[in-house]
Design an enzyme around this catalytic site. Structure first.
Site: not given
Ligand code: PRP
Length: 207
Positions: A102, A106, A198, A201
């Site tokens: 991603r 944006t 996340d 991560d």
């Protein structure tokens, strides 16, 4: 909307541990693997099986054999954490990786890995990604599979933002979603709140 949120107490128990910020990467990987298996049991309850027989030590018994060829399609990186447990359960499944990241500005998905063969080799594809935030990555992954010619696609995730789940089912109404939780919010950075952080991560210890 074909949205299935598991109500299984084991899933809910493990989800709470998965969300906990004190859970270390080793435990996080273990929990994700287990939750993925439990959600997949629900996602595969309509797979076709054909009748067969088997000899037990005491005689012949009626049985069933899975008829459909299943493809596991993890979206890199976080989807990798869902493969092992499911694959142990369905050792004949094929695994096709899709690389999407991603863009941080944006929030649009960028495709960076696709080695799908020319035409589909499986009957059912299970797209694996623990996180469905804006829904952009999942939509892009399903687009890739549809371009490939996949006919039956299911999304197997863990946690979604309501908005992302809505976007995916609007873009692909024929793709059912199987999840452990749907959270209400998506923050300005595109993170699910309260979510679990996340997943990539936490899984790989890179946070
Ligand atoms: C995360 C996550 C999903 C995606 C969800 O991956 O694992 O793939 O974002 O967001 P979306 O629904 O808004 O598209 P990320 O791009 O951070 O890559 P990673 O798994 O390699 O960390």
């Amino acid at each position: 909307m074909a949205l299935h949120i598991s109500t299984h107490p084991l899933v809910q128990h493990k989800m709470t541990l998965l969300r906990d910020q004190r859970t270390d990467p080793k435990k996080f990987r273990e929990l994700l693997r287990e939750i993925a298996v439990l959600i997949t049991c629900e996602a595969t309850s309509d797979l076709e099986a054909e009748e067969t027989t088997v000899m037990t030590p005491l005689g012949q018994a009626q049985g069933h054999r899975l008829k459909e060829r299943v493809g596991l399609v993890p979206i890199l990186r976080a989807g990798l954490g869902m493969v092992e447990g499911i694959w142990n359960m369905m050792p004949n499944a094929e695994v096709w990786h899709i690389g999407l990241l991603r863009d941080e500005q944006t929030l649009e998905p960028v495709e960076y890995y696709n080695r799908l063969p020319v035409s589909p080799t499986v009957d059912v594809c299970l797209v694996l990604d623990p996180m469905l935030a804006t829904g952009g990555s999942a939509i892009a992954g399903v687009n890739m599979l549809k371009r490939w010619g996949a006919k039956r696609i299911k999304f197997v995730g863990v946690i979604a933002a309501a908005e992302g789940a809505r976007r995916l089912t609007t873009a692909h109404p024929d793709v059912p979603l199987y999840l452990a939780a749907v959270d209400k919010q998506l923050n300005e950075m595109g993170l699910i709140v309260p979510g679990l952080g996340d997943a990539g991560d936490r899984l790989f210890g890179t946070g």
